[in-house]
Design an enzyme around this catalytic site. Structure first.
Site, PDB file in Angstrom:
ATOM      1  N   HIS A 184       0.852  -1.038   0.373  1.00  0.00           N
ATOM      2  CA  HIS A 184      -0.126  -0.029   0.413  1.00  0.00           C
ATOM      3  C   HIS A 184       0.439   1.287   0.057  1.00  0.00           C
ATOM      4  O   HIS A 184       0.167   2.360  -0.106  1.00  0.00           O
ATOM      5  CB  HIS A 184      -1.137   0.072   1.227  1.00  0.00           C
ATOM      6  CG  HIS A 184      -2.134  -1.554   1.051  1.00  0.00           C
ATOM      7  ND1 HIS A 184      -3.301  -0.726   0.831  1.00  0.00           N
ATOM      8  CD2 HIS A 184      -2.607  -2.146   2.211  1.00  0.00           C
ATOM      9  CE1 HIS A 184      -4.341  -1.384   0.289  1.00  0.00           C
ATOM     10  NE2 HIS A 184      -3.456  -2.429   0.928  1.00  0.00           N
ATOM     11  N   LYS A 203      -8.735  13.926   4.226  1.00  0.00           N
ATOM     12  CA  LYS A 203      -7.333  13.170   4.107  1.00  0.00           C
ATOM     13  C   LYS A 203      -6.589  12.775   5.558  1.00  0.00           C
ATOM     14  O   LYS A 203      -6.940  13.767   5.869  1.00  0.00           O
ATOM     15  CB  LYS A 203      -6.452  13.075   3.203  1.00  0.00           C
ATOM     16  CG  LYS A 203      -7.291  12.700   1.858  1.00  0.00           C
ATOM     17  CD  LYS A 203      -6.236  13.377   0.225  1.00  0.00           C
ATOM     18  CE  LYS A 203      -6.651  12.883  -1.362  1.00  0.00           C
ATOM     19  NZ  LYS A 203      -6.323  11.452  -1.063  1.00  0.00           N
ATOM     20  N   ARG A 204      -5.740  11.961   5.729  1.00  0.00           N
ATOM     21  CA  ARG A 204      -4.762  12.100   6.841  1.00  0.00           C
ATOM     22  C   ARG A 204      -3.305  13.405   6.404  1.00  0.00           C
ATOM     23  O   ARG A 204      -3.345  13.202   5.158  1.00  0.00           O
ATOM     24  CB  ARG A 204      -4.081  10.768   6.648  1.00  0.00           C
ATOM     25  CG  ARG A 204      -2.982  10.147   7.731  1.00  0.00           C
ATOM     26  CD  ARG A 204      -2.787   9.018   7.924  1.00  0.00           C
ATOM     27  NE  ARG A 204      -2.164   8.624   6.808  1.00  0.00           N
ATOM     28  CZ  ARG A 204      -0.923   8.408   5.761  1.00  0.00           C
ATOM     29  NH1 ARG A 204       0.139   8.850   6.653  1.00  0.00           N
ATOM     30  NH2 ARG A 204      -0.785   7.887   4.893  1.00  0.00           N
ATOM     31  N   LYS A 240       1.005  14.021   1.025  1.00  0.00           N
ATOM     32  CA  LYS A 240      -0.231  14.588   1.061  1.00  0.00           C
ATOM     33  C   LYS A 240      -1.265  16.268   0.105  1.00  0.00           C
ATOM     34  O   LYS A 240      -2.010  16.456  -0.357  1.00  0.00           O
ATOM     35  CB  LYS A 240      -1.779  14.279   1.656  1.00  0.00           C
ATOM     36  CG  LYS A 240      -1.626  12.536   1.424  1.00  0.00           C
ATOM     37  CD  LYS A 240      -2.924  12.147   2.834  1.00  0.00           C
ATOM     38  CE  LYS A 240      -2.596  11.097   2.968  1.00  0.00           C
ATOM     39  NZ  LYS A 240      -2.869   9.972   2.081  1.00  0.00           N
ATOM     40  N   THR A 257      -8.093   5.971  -2.003  1.00  0.00           N
ATOM     41  CA  THR A 257      -9.716   5.722  -2.057  1.00  0.00           C
ATOM     42  C   THR A 257     -11.029   6.706  -2.165  1.00  0.00           C
ATOM     43  O   THR A 257     -12.205   6.918  -2.525  1.00  0.00           O
ATOM     44  CB  THR A 257     -10.084   4.766  -0.834  1.00  0.00           C
ATOM     45  OG1 THR A 257     -10.471   4.661   0.118  1.00  0.00           O
ATOM     46  CG2 THR A 257      -9.707   3.295  -1.144  1.00  0.00           C
ATOM     47  N   LYS A 299     -15.022   7.920  -4.119  1.00  0.00           N
ATOM     48  CA  LYS A 299     -15.808   8.236  -2.971  1.00  0.00           C
ATOM     49  C   LYS A 299     -16.399   9.582  -3.620  1.00  0.00           C
ATOM     50  O   LYS A 299     -17.571  10.007  -3.894  1.00  0.00           O
ATOM     51  CB  LYS A 299     -15.499   8.232  -2.081  1.00  0.00           C
ATOM     52  CG  LYS A 299     -15.273   7.381  -1.422  1.00  0.00           C
ATOM     53  CD  LYS A 299     -14.777   7.203   0.117  1.00  0.00           C
ATOM     54  CE  LYS A 299     -14.351   5.925   0.051  1.00  0.00           C
ATOM     55  NZ  LYS A 299     -13.439   6.122   1.541  1.00  0.00           N
TER      56      LYS A 299
END
Length: 979
Positions: free
Chosen positions: A456, A709-710, A715, A821, A825
């Protein structure tokens, strides 16, 4: 007397732990009433023949239950659920009538809810407030789930089909009620039932806390997979840990993020069934020795027990209901030191109990200390050991009197969700060899055919490495097995690779890092390299830029000797010996998969390049997916109703390829209007939610721009908030007319948790909240720009945010996001994305259409050159980027010291500096892309079409598609629907 339970009937004890249950003198032995003979229940419990008055049973763990007098007066007939007229008179007088979980009309469901409110109370029965209504409703739903659960595992045992066992440290289920009644197709019925009792379904469902069993995408993916496994009728088990306090509950104030414990279990969790009969011993520390018979034995220094808590996972439009089995830890009561307690030494008395219980206290405890590392490893081993023991016990029981271990891979598939469950590899081998007496080579073959590994991440720090001394101290037998696997692998490499590349490849690929090669191996390698042919080649003049092999060997030897001397003299610290869990997973697993097309290519060409060269057949891509039930149908009922109306049925919920049919309606004005109204309804709900959570008031007519998001530097929430700062700064330089002409009203919404020890991530959270405090109170700007940080982001918050979003940001540095993911969504809910060519963004952009995706930023193949340019001092940051940084430094946001955060964006090289994640490099393109977003959003008809086309192109990103691919190409399992 009948030979077994009639189809559709069920042992009364299995209806609910509160009904018809008796405990034997031993708490680990459950005694059950059953007026009939053989049947298999959801955990594999089987009842032996009932000899008119007595029955006994055994579970898949091999625990034998005590005989109990049969309560059935007439054993020729099985009582119907809820029909207490068939019970003996004494039971009829003493107890309440048993509820019938087969009821599915509003009146029947209302009676079930009232039954549980009265006879399964968690609150004062004199009142019936929303919290009590939630518990009673949940218990009534659970009755129906257990009824299906019984049938499902009875069917799986009867067919003895191969099953997949999904091991994950995280399962982010979200709220269970809405999903369960949706999959049972009873949403309307439960809404009416609760209305009859004076309650609203939505309000009752909101009483449920999110199960704190995960942190981010890893856990949400695992939960989506369980939903799809149940829906698609695959035999499956999920395995995880039952964390008492979760990761943490996030609180936000003027000082930024604060972490407090989750309290999701404080009032109980009605969806779980404690399985005190499913309990396995777990060992730590101690030592190993060899017996006279030549067998290895491990004598533990610390013993605990893992107890199962089962959560039923229902499928959609199917009778199949599978199990998420969560392990909790405890010690036997005999380990309580009563003498110490009576002497006033209370901590000593409960020392072993406290050590055992802390294993399942917190997800991802800090591991900077040795104690922290030991606790993390205890967590991982507990998950692996208990789960492997459970699989083996079930395999042995379902095999009958003759167990053929060679059949194990044909009945059991194990999927390791990232490297956290890697210890299941040596644990499976240990049990097979040491406990079951399986020959070593056979155990190796079985293990290799059984386990598979999903990668991952490409981040080096996320590819787990554990210090060998710590692992050896905790799990001495497992380290012996790992060392044998490592030795076996090194020897196999010597047969596959040429001598000139062998040593470096071995250093890169072996399981043990910073371990010298054995002298025997070096000698064998040297002998093979000095064949007459190779000696002759050393005299040949090589092309410029290459060295002759003898010179290269001499230099390597000189380097190694110099390093050894430096270590011996204490000038250089000796490198720590590490166990590389990812390498172990790749070496043993029969399949290795990435989770998006671009990620899988990086895995093959970079992360595991050397492995791919020798085992190309091992590597696959399995692009992630999310369940359309939770993430479309249930969380966005307004838009789902529009989709159903225009497609003509709800079949799209199970067959998402039908969503492509929306394209033919994209020019229909009525369709576009209904789509916008559905979106507006969700935005109004979100605006109300934001006011409740943050106190800020936002206009639902604004563009809702969301990044949830985390919090992590890769990110790039930092780039997002710097973009907001730049936007705000430019607005302030304009008059009101200019602002209105250039910018559309926008609400910039953030959500996500920063790990407690990740300081820069916490600084980013603080920066966002400081910007919000300034911008949201500026009367000149008003509704033209708002900034919101939603505290304690979780699944339920996501279900509120995603359906209401217009734009979503997926802006990670190219090559760093494995898949994502949340992007899937958002697309499923008609949100337009802005992002880089990273993770699943690449495939999303291709499927929804390039014109319906806002793209910017450097690509994976450009990153290396960009960093080289920076290192050479040739990078010049854009003026607008420097202006945003200067605004932060100016004190306009308060007196917080952001220097450490800004320093990470500056300099040309060095750890934690030089803008490693390319925020400055991509910033001008990012700002320009947002100008295109503003322009597109002004044309609401065009934007609505883009929204529709995103949904129409989202079918690939259903987890149903992903699970079918895993089942066919990795696990070798087939659907097994309950008849």
């Amino acid at each position: 007397m009948a030979n077994g339970l009639a189809q559709g009937s069920s042992c009364l004890i299995m209806l609910s732990p509160s009904q018809g249950a008796y405990q034997s003198s031993s708490q680990s032995r459950l005694v059950s009433q059953c007026p009939q003979a053989k049947s298999a229940f959801f955990t594999g419990i089987s009842l032996q023949t009932c000899h008119r008055g007595f029955s006994s049973s055994s579970s898949c763990t091999g625990v034998h239950l005590a005989p109990l007098k049969c309560l059935a007066g007439d054993t020729s007939k099985s009582p119907k659920l809820g029909d207490d007229s068939k019970l003996p008179p004494k039971n009829k007088k003493k107890g309440p009538p048993l509820p019938n979980p087969a009821l599915n009309d509003p009146d029947g469901l209302a009676s079930l809810i009232k039954y549980h409110a009265k006879y399964s109370p968690s609150f004062n029965p004199a009142k019936f407030d929303p919290k009590q209504a939630y518990f009673a409703t949940a218990q009534s739903v659970r009755d129906s789930l257990i009824h299906r659960w019984n049938k499902t595992y009875k069917h799986f045992r009867t067919t003895n089909a191969k099953a997949v066992h999904y091991l994950s440290m995280e399962f982010l289920q979200g709220r269970a009620m809405t999903n369960a009644i949706g999959n049972l197709e009873l949403t309307n019925e439960y809404a009416q039932a609760l209305s009859k009792l004076g309650h609203d379904l939505e309000n009752v469902a909101e009483q449920e806390p999110d199960a704190a069993l995960g942190n981010g995408g890893l856990g949400r993916l695992a939960s989506c997979f369980l939903d799809s496994l149940a829906t698609l009728n695959y035999p499956a088990w999920g395995y995880g840990l039952r964390y008492k306090y979760g990761l943490f509950h996030q609180e936000i104030d003027k000082d930024g993020q604060h972490e407090v414990v989750e309290n999701w279990l404080e009032m109980g969790y009605p969806w779980e069934i404690p399985r005190h009969d499913i309990c396995y011993p777990i060992k730590f520390f101690g030592k190993t020795f060899e017996t006279y018979a030549g067998k290895k034995e491990w004598i533990a220094g610390e013993d605990i027990e893992a107890v199962a808590y089962d959560v039923p996972i229902p499928g959609y439009k199917t009778k199949n209901t599978i199990c998420l089995r969560l392990w909790s830890t405890k010690v036997s009561p005999k380990n309580f030191d009563l003498e110490a307690f009576n002497a006033g030494e209370y901590d000593k008395a409960a020392s072993l109990r406290n050590k055992a219980m802390r294993i399942c206290h917190v997800l991802y405890p800090g591991d900077a200390s040795t104690e922290g590392k030991l606790l993390r490893l205890k967590q991982q081993y507990t998950l692996c050991s208990a789960s492997i023991q459970d699989m083996i016990a079930r395999f042995k029981e379902w095999s009958g009197t003759k167990v053929n271990w060679n059949d194990f891979p044909s009945k059991v598939a194990i999927q390791m969700n990232d490297t956290h469950p890697t210890l299941c590899i040596p644990e499976l081998m240990r049990i097979l060899i040491d406990v079951e007496g399986v020959p070593c080579e056979t155990a190796w073959d079985i293990t290799c055919k059984t386990v598979a590994y999903t990668n991952h991440t490409v981040l080096p720090e996320a590819l787990e490495k554990w210090p060998l001394p710590i692992l050896k101290k905790l799990l001495p037998r497992h380290v012996e097995i790992i060392e044998k696997i490592d030795e076996r692998f090194v020897k196999s490499l010597a047969k596959k690779l040429s001598s000139d590349e062998l040593e470096q490849k071995v250093r890169n690929m072996r399981i043990l890092e910073n371990v010298e090669l054995p002298e025997s191996f070096k000698k064998e390698k040297l002998d093979s390299s000095q064949s007459p042919t190779k000696i002759a080649k050393t005299d040949v003049k090589l092309p410029r830029g290459k060295e002759n092999m003898a010179d290269l060997k001499a230099k390597n030897k000189e380097r190694d000797e110099a390093r050894k001397a430096a270590i011996d003299q204490g000038r250089v610290p000796k490198p720590e010996v590490l166990v590389r869990m990812a390498n172990l997973s790749v070496i043993v697993g029969h399949k290795v998969n990435g989770v998006a097309a671009i990620h899988s290519e990086i895995v093959k060409k970079d992360v595991f390049k050397d492995f791919y060269q020798i085992w190309p057949e091992k590597f696959q891509n399995k692009t992630n997916g999310v369940t359309p039930r939770r993430w479309m149908a249930y969380c966005n009922p307004e838009l789902s109703a529009v989709i159903t109306k225009w497609l003509g049925s709800q079949d799209w919920v199970l067959h998402t390829e039908l969503l492509a049919g929306l394209r033919k309606h994209v020019t229909n004005k009525d369709f576009l209007k209904e789509w916008r109204l559905a979106k507006k309804a969700r935005k109004e709900k979100l605006a109300k939610f934001i006011k409740e959570r943050t106190g800020y008031v936002v206009n639902s007519d604004s563009m809702f721009d969301v990044q949830i998001k985390r919090i992590h530097e890769y990110k790039r929430q930092l780039m997002n908030i710097m973009g907001v700062i730049y936007r705000y700064k430019k607005m302030k330089e304009m008059d009101p007319k200019e602002r209105a002409a250039k910018y559309v009203p926008r609400v910039c919404i953030f959500g996500g948790k920063a790990f407690a020890t990740y300081l820069n991530a916490k600084r980013i959270v603080k920066l966002i909240t400081d910007v919000a405090a300034v911008v949201n109170k500026d009367p000149e700007i008003g509704d033209l720009l708002k900034v919101i940080f939603v505290p304690d982001y979780n699944v339920s918050v996501a279900e509120m945010l995603i359906p209401a979003s217009d734009l979503s940001q997926h802006i990670s540095t190219a090559g760093f996001e494995a898949s994502g993911t949340s992007n899937m969504k958002f697309v499923m809910n008609g949100c337009v994305l802005i992002g880089t060519l990273d993770g699943a963004n690449v495939e999303i952009r291709s499927d929804v259409g390039e014109e319906n995706f806002f793209l910017f930023g450097a690509t994976v193949d450009q990153i290396k050159a960009i960093r080289a340019e920076r290192s050479a001092g040739k990078f010049t940051p854009w003026k607008g980027f420097e202006e945003a940084k200067e605004f932060i430094r100016s004190g306009a946001l308060g007196d917080y010291d952001y220097a450490p955060l800004l320093e990470s964006l500056e300099g040309d090289e060095g750890f934690g500096k030089a803008d490693y994640f390319l925020v400055g490099k991509d910033f001008p393109a990012y700002v320009e892309c947002h100008e295109k977003v503003d322009k597109a959003y002004r044309d609401q008809e065009k934007w609505t079409k883009m929204s529709i086309l995103n949904v129409a192109g989202s079918s690939k990103f259903s987890s149903d598609r992903t699970i079918h691919e895993y089942a066919k190409e990795i696990w070798g399992v087939r659907p097994s629907p309950v008849p």
